[in-house]
Design an enzyme around this catalytic site. Structure first.
Site, short mmCIF file in Angstrom:
data_model
loop_
_atom_site.label_atom_id
_atom_site.label_comp_id
_atom_site.label_asym_id
_atom_site.label_seq_id
_atom_site.Cartn_x
_atom_site.Cartn_y
_atom_site.Cartn_z
N HIS A 219 0.81 -1.23 0.00
CA HIS A 219 0.00 0.00 0.00
C HIS A 219 0.84 1.27 0.00
CE1 HIS A 219 -4.06 -1.76 0.56
NE2 HIS A 219 -3.34 -2.79 0.97
N ASP B 196 4.18 9.29 -1.96
CA ASP B 196 2.96 8.62 -1.51
C ASP B 196 2.52 7.61 -2.55
OD1 ASP B 196 0.77 8.10 0.09
OD2 ASP B 196 -0.02 10.13 0.06
P1 ADQ Z 1 -2.70 6.73 3.98
O1 ADQ Z 1 -1.27 7.13 4.16
O2 ADQ Z 1 -3.47 6.58 5.24
O3 ADQ Z 1 -2.84 5.42 3.12
P2 ADQ Z 1 -4.60 7.95 2.05
O4 ADQ Z 1 -4.47 7.07 0.88
O5 ADQ Z 1 -4.80 9.38 1.69
O6 ADQ Z 1 -3.36 7.90 3.06
O7 ADQ Z 1 -5.84 7.43 2.90
C1 ADQ Z 1 -6.25 8.07 4.02
C2 ADQ Z 1 -7.64 7.56 4.41
O8 ADQ Z 1 -7.86 7.98 5.73
C3 ADQ Z 1 -8.72 8.16 3.52
O9 ADQ Z 1 -9.76 7.25 3.31
C4 ADQ Z 1 -9.20 9.35 4.35
O10 ADQ Z 1 -10.56 9.66 4.20
C5 ADQ Z 1 -8.92 8.91 5.78
N1 ADQ Z 1 -8.56 10.09 6.56
C6 ADQ Z 1 -7.47 10.87 6.44
N2 ADQ Z 1 -7.53 11.90 7.30
C7 ADQ Z 1 -8.67 11.77 7.97
C8 ADQ Z 1 -9.33 12.53 8.99
N3 ADQ Z 1 -8.81 13.66 9.48
N4 ADQ Z 1 -10.51 12.10 9.44
C9 ADQ Z 1 -11.04 10.96 8.94
N5 ADQ Z 1 -10.49 10.22 7.97
C10 ADQ Z 1 -9.33 10.62 7.50
C11 ADQ Z 1 -1.89 4.44 2.64
C12 ADQ Z 1 -0.88 4.97 1.62
C13 ADQ Z 1 -1.62 5.53 0.41
C14 ADQ Z 1 -2.48 4.44 -0.20
C15 ADQ Z 1 -3.42 3.92 0.86
C16 ADQ Z 1 -4.29 2.76 0.35
O11 ADQ Z 1 -0.03 5.93 2.20
O12 ADQ Z 1 -0.72 6.03 -0.55
O13 ADQ Z 1 -3.22 4.96 -1.28
O14 ADQ Z 1 -2.69 3.43 1.98
O15 ADQ Z 1 -3.54 1.79 -0.27
#
Ligand code: ADQ
Length: 472
Positions: A153, A361
């Site tokens: 991921h 990312d």
């Molecule tokens: P993350 O590093 O966690 O994921 P991201 O892909 O943007 O980053 O996902 C974040 C998730 O958490 C989203 O669904 C978002 O809605 C939720 N989230 C973030 N901030 C929040 C908040 N303040 N309140 C509630 N929810 C919040 C990792 C990798 C990514 C990859 C994903 C999935 O870093 O690159 O895409 O896994 O594989």
């Protein structure tokens, strides 16, 4: 259809499912027989290699407890103080303690032992993320011959960063024990293939022997996404509308710039605030016209580097407030808490600009969610880092180098002044791409490939896979 066993560090809990990933995998598991397997979230005094199963909202979940020491070495230690920084090219933030590796392997071995009695012939096993790289090796040692896939991921590191990880050859050999390795973006597949090509012949120069044999492993990009249609509905739900009204009252006519992230050094948060500072410094006319809302709940805050990122961000926000705030105007709001998806969807919809500027990312689900939540008649603009894997599929965003805060400030200015027809044109293409890369399609295409005959009887070599179309 064969049974599916999903393995990940954290298992889903009760209550509203957190992310799109949990929702998609729940859906996949609900459609076919199988279960989810991983850590229970509990720390105990005595190690155990027995799993307890329970039914959670329609799916079976097998859970294993861990001792505090094992969990520390495996999770905060090797996974998040070595692998995470190295894979995100932040070796300066890595802490290397030799004994963590033993804990990391021990936990993988323990999970494998706990899973073994529950595996049936023909089951397909899908392992998730960097915490579990050695999992297939441990299962193979126990005699498991089922198809086993791995999905990463986070981005795959460059060669130098990979070589800085202790035991990197063993970890790569662990990966070669999987039948299918799914990475986020084509960039990651290229980095992986570079390792496969680059490894020095073990002893004799020119020897065809490679130290890791990838001839039975397929590697391909399976870009993960979210559920853009679900976000489109959520963004007009009563809960989202309540959040929109609340924000509109506070904002008045100001345009909202929104950042939503876990508080992590890979997300480029200090650079983002600096870019906003430059926007206000260079464009006095925008003061009182714009407002930055950064939502960033703390994560992994027992790790020193995360506390330091939090302190740096506090100082940056304080600087911007001190410089630009007036008794009756605040340039930004910084909220250190998580919100439910409906509230987030409302905020996304209201934001004129979605600011997603990680230093490095994967596919970044926030970018997908922002696109899904827009009003098609009056959509906002996505400002996206070139160093997110998502930049490969979202070419119609304003792409920036997040290290260059002048460039990000200029992109913000362009986004805020972008005419409606251009916003609509860009958003339409972004939405098409978000739909083409939905999380459902991602799970389907990965599992179709992992299925016993998914590769048409002939597994591709690492070299071949570079030329496989990434799965859209
Ligand atoms: P993350 O590093 O966690 O994921 P991201 O892909 O943007 O980053 O996902 C974040 C998730 O958490 C989203 O669904 C978002 O809605 C939720 N989230 C973030 N901030 C929040 C908040 N303040 N309140 C509630 N929810 C919040 C990792 C990798 C990514 C990859 C994903 C999935 O870093 O690159 O895409 O896994 O594989």
């Amino acid at each position: 259809m064969s049974r599916l066993i999903v393995v990940s560090n954290r298992t889903p809990g009760k209550g509203p499912a957190a992310g799109g990933l949990a929702v998609a995998l729940r859906k996949t598991l609900a459609e076919r027989d199988g279960f989810w397997f991983g850590w229970s979230g509990r720390l105990v005094d005595r190690p155990t290699n027995q799993a307890e199963f329970e039914e959670i909202e329609g799916i079976r979940v097998g859970k294993v407890d861990l001792t505090r020491d094992d969990h520390h070495a495996y999770y905060a230690g090797f996974s998040n103080s070595i692998l995470w920084p190295a894979f995100h090219l932040r070796l300066d933030l890595a802490t290397i303690e030799g004994h963590w590796y033993e804990g990391y392997r021990r936990v993988n071995q323990l999970f494998a032992q706990a899973l073994l009695p529950h595996i049936e012939e023909g089951d397909v096993i899908w392992v998730h993320d960097y915490h579990l790289i050695p999992f297939a090796t441990e299962l193979r040692h126990l005699g498991v011959r089922n198809r086993i896939g791995f999905y990463l991921h986070i981005p795959f590191p460059t060669l130098d960063a990979l070589y800085a990880i202790p035991h990197n050859t063993e970890l790569m050999r662990d990966l070669s024990r999987y039948d299918l390795i799914g990475l986020q973006a084509n960039r990651d597949v290229s980095a992986f293939a570079e390792f496969a090509d680059h490894q020095a012949p073990s002893t004799l120069s020119g020897s065809p022997l490679k130290s890791v044999d990838f001839s039975r492993t397929e590697v391909a990009a399976f870009p993960i996404g979210s559920d853009p249609e679900a976000f489109a509905k959520l963004a007009v739900s009563p809960a989202a509308t309540k959040m929109v009204r609340r924000m509109q009252r506070a904002l008045g006519d100001q345009a909202l710039i929104l950042g939503v992230d876990r508080l992590d050094y890979s997300k480029g948060l200090p650079q983002r605030v600096e870019a906003y500072e430059k926007l206000l410094a260079n464009n006095a006319n925008l003061r009182r016209q714009v407002h930055l809302l950064q939502v960033a709940p703390p994560s992994r805050d027992t790790i020193k580097e995360y506390q330091e990122t939090s302190d740096t961000l506090d100082a940056m926000v304080g600087r911007v407030m001190g410089h630009f705030a007036e008794p009756d105007w605040q340039p930004m709001t910084y909220v250190k808490r998580a919100y439910g998806q409906p509230s987030l969807a409302g905020l996304y919809r209201l934001a004129r600009v979605g600011l997603v500027t990680p230093l490095r990312d994967g596919m970044n689900l926030v970018a997908h969610e922002y696109i899904g939540s827009q009003d098609p008649r009056d959509p906002g603009v996505l400002v996206l880092s070139r160093f997110a894997g998502a930049a490969e599929i979202f070419e119609d965003a304003l792409l920036v180098n997040p290290f260059d805060t002048d460039e990000t400030a200029e992109a913000l200015r362009l986004a805020l002044s972008m005419p409606l027809d251009e916003r609509r044109r860009r958003w339409k293409r972004l939405m098409e791409s978000a739909q083409a890369h939905s999380v459902d399609r991602w799970a389907e295409s990965y599992l179709a490939r992992l299925a016993p005959n998914g590769h048409n009887g002939k597994p591709a070599t690492v070299r071949d896979v570079l030329y496989l179309d990434s799965v859209a």
